[in-house]
Design an enzyme around this catalytic site. Structure first.
Site, PDB file in Angstrom:
ATOM      1  N   CYS A   1     -25.131  70.628  19.299  1.00 19.03           N
ATOM      2  CA  CYS A   1     -25.450  69.238  18.928  1.00 19.03           C
ATOM      3  C   CYS A   1     -26.768  68.779  19.543  1.00 19.03           C
ATOM      4  O   CYS A   1     -27.363  67.819  19.048  1.00 19.03           O
ATOM      5  CB  CYS A   1     -24.308  68.317  19.322  1.00 19.03           C
TER       6      CYS A   1
ATOM      7  N   HIS B   1     -17.254  62.502  19.184  1.00 18.13           N
ATOM      8  CA  HIS B   1     -18.607  62.352  18.626  1.00 18.13           C
ATOM      9  C   HIS B   1     -18.527  62.646  17.121  1.00 18.13           C
ATOM     10  O   HIS B   1     -19.030  63.655  16.636  1.00 18.13           O
ATOM     11  CB  HIS B   1     -19.554  63.326  19.338  1.00 18.13           C
TER      12      HIS B   1
ATOM     13  N   GLN C   1     -21.643  63.533  14.813  1.00 14.62           N
ATOM     14  CA  GLN C   1     -22.237  64.856  15.004  1.00 14.62           C
ATOM     15  C   GLN C   1     -21.467  65.910  14.206  1.00 14.62           C
ATOM     16  O   GLN C   1     -22.074  66.755  13.541  1.00 14.62           O
ATOM     17  CB  GLN C   1     -22.239  65.222  16.493  1.00 14.62           C
TER      18      GLN C   1
ATOM     19  N   ARG D   1     -22.575  53.538  21.171  1.00 12.69           N
ATOM     20  CA  ARG D   1     -22.452  54.719  22.048  1.00 12.69           C
ATOM     21  C   ARG D   1     -22.043  54.188  23.418  1.00 12.69           C
ATOM     22  O   ARG D   1     -22.758  53.399  24.025  1.00 12.69           O
ATOM     23  CB  ARG D   1     -23.777  55.477  22.138  1.00 12.69           C
TER      24      ARG D   1
ATOM     25  N   ASP E   1     -21.825  73.371  23.648  1.00  9.27           N
ATOM     26  CA  ASP E   1     -22.412  72.091  24.073  1.00  9.27           C
ATOM     27  C   ASP E   1     -22.654  72.189  25.581  1.00  9.27           C
ATOM     28  O   ASP E   1     -22.197  73.152  26.228  1.00  9.27           O
ATOM     29  CB  ASP E   1     -21.428  70.951  23.721  1.00  9.27           C
TER      30      ASP E   1
ATOM     31  N   ARG F   1     -28.220  64.833  10.798  1.00  9.51           N
ATOM     32  CA  ARG F   1     -27.694  63.575  11.334  1.00  9.51           C
ATOM     33  C   ARG F   1     -28.239  62.408  10.493  1.00  9.51           C
ATOM     34  O   ARG F   1     -27.523  61.464  10.179  1.00  9.51           O
ATOM     35  CB  ARG F   1     -28.116  63.385  12.804  1.00  9.51           C
TER      36      ARG F   1
HETATM   37  N1  NVA Z   1     -21.085  66.285  25.071  1.00 10.86           N
HETATM   38  C1  NVA Z   1     -22.398  65.702  25.190  1.00 10.86           C
HETATM   39  C2  NVA Z   1     -22.976  65.466  23.839  1.00 10.86           C
HETATM   40  C3  NVA Z   1     -24.360  64.888  23.838  1.00 10.86           C
HETATM   41  C4  NVA Z   1     -24.873  64.594  22.448  1.00 10.86           C
HETATM   42  C5  NVA Z   1     -22.329  64.415  25.994  1.00 10.86           C
HETATM   43  O1  NVA Z   1     -21.383  63.655  25.787  1.00 10.86           O
HETATM   44  O2  NVA Z   1     -23.206  64.209  26.832  1.00 10.86           O
HETATM   45  N1   CP Z   2     -26.562  65.123  19.508  1.00 13.51           N
HETATM   46  C1   CP Z   2     -26.807  63.854  19.881  1.00 13.51           C
HETATM   47  O1   CP Z   2     -25.996  62.952  19.693  1.00 13.51           O
HETATM   48  O2   CP Z   2     -28.027  63.678  20.453  1.00 13.51           O
HETATM   49  P1   CP Z   2     -28.537  62.390  21.225  1.00 13.51           P
HETATM   50  O3   CP Z   2     -27.757  62.310  22.524  1.00 13.51           O
HETATM   51  O4   CP Z   2     -29.990  62.652  21.471  1.00 13.51           O
HETATM   52  O5   CP Z   2     -28.308  61.178  20.386  1.00 13.51           O
END
Ligand code: NVA
Ligand code: CP
Length: 307
Positions: A262, A136, A139, A109, A222, A290
């Site tokens: 998500c 992502h 997800q 990540r 989101d 997930r």
């Molecule tokens: N779009 C959000 C998703 C978090 C799981 C982010 O990137 O923060």
């Molecule tokens: N939806 C998701 O990826 O959640 P986290 O940021 O908690 O991993």
């Protein structure tokens, strides 16, 4: 050791896999989830190791990958930038060459997609995108499985994306032509998806978020501000004010439409509490999936096709 003769498969963006591979993963997910629910041990990844690199916060991704790897009989090592020599400038290409000699799969990540692409280019083992600024894919894998589990095939259906054209939206845009659904996208002015992100016949852009929900089988949204963009928070709060999924938007969708997010969610911002906590919301199953979908993904990347 040099690179293996056959380069490893990676899951860096949704379109890295074919429809046929997703169908296979969904069948494996069903099988793995059923066994898990019956408390039947299934450990094809004994003696295998997953390295997880988190450069951003996480709850679901961390827990689902670590728990999933353990349940499959393997172990997971959690690394953050601060723990590693990355924080002292070790090149990502060198980290990739070293880590991928010691583990079987890597999940990352991070910020720019280019970072994970560079890691993958030097990795001897499969690399999974656990979220980048651009995508992502894990997800949306879970989201599509959740839709199929609650309803049936998503082919020919309509999905409404309300809000930022962020990493989640970009991943839905990749999934639409692969799964053959229509994506209605409504974002505030200045936050719309770039033209090159949209497969013309599968994506329709709406100025009005209520109109985007019209006839939808699934409504999803989101956060207004994704991780890494916190400096824009105030500006975004103003721009996104009318892009809150509320009961009136859900009324424009089909009566049996599902709501997904998500998570983490901000009730009163991108979604009204009555929607996320209401009867059409499947966010908890979505989050749980997930775990199950990623176990199928780990099995596929580490062992290839089984059964
Ligand atoms: N779009 C959000 C998703 C978090 C799981 C982010 O990137 O923060
Ligand atoms: N939806 C998701 O990826 O959640 P986290 O940021 O908690 O991993």
């Amino acid at each position: 050791m040099s690179m293996p003769a056959t380069p490893p498969r990676h899951f860096l963006q949704f379109r890295d896999f074919s429809r046929e591979e997703f169908d296979y993963l969904f069948a494996r997910t069903r099988w793995i989830k059923d066994r898990f629910k019956r408390y039947e041990l299934y450990q094809p990844l004994r003696d295998r190791t997953l390295a997880m690199v988190f450069e951003k916060a996480s709850t679901r991704t961390r827990v689902s990958f670590e728990a999933g790897m353990n349940q499959l009989g393997g172990i997971a090592i959690n690394l953050t930038r601060g723990d590693t020599q990355l924080s002292r400038g070790e090149p990502i290409e060198d980290v990739a060459r070293v880590v991928s000699r010691m583990v079987d799969v890597v999940m990352i990540r991070t910020f720019e997609q280019a970072i994970i692409e560079r890691f993958a280019a030097y990795s001897n083992v499969p690399v999974i995108n656990g979220l980048t600024n651009e995508y992502h894919p894990c997800q949306v894998l879970a989201d599509l499985y959740t839709y199929v589990e609650h309803r049936a095939a998503i082919d020919g259906k309509t999905v409404a994306w309300i809000g930022d054209s962020n990493n989640m939206c970009a991943t839905w845009l990749q999934a639409a032509p692969i799964f053959g659904f229509r994506l209605h996208v409504s974002s505030p002015p200045g936050y719309e998806p770039a033209a090159d992100m949209r497969a013309r016949e599968h994506c329709v852009v709406f100025d009005d978020p209520e109109a985007a929900c019209e006839g939808a089988d699934l409504v999803t949204t989101d956060v207004w501000t994704s991780m890494g963009f916190e400096a824009e928070n105030e500006e975004r709060r103003r721009a996104f004010e009318h892009w809150q999924v509320d009961a009136s938007m859900m009324r424009r969708a089909k009566p049996d439409a599902l709501f997904m997010h998500c998570l983490p969610a901000h009730r009163g911002e991108e979604v009204a509490a009555e929607v996320i906590d209401g009867p059409q919301s499947v966010v908890w199953n979505e989050a749980e999936n997930r775990l199950h979908t990623q176990k199928a993904l780990l099995e596929y990347l580490a062992c290839g096709r089984v059964g």
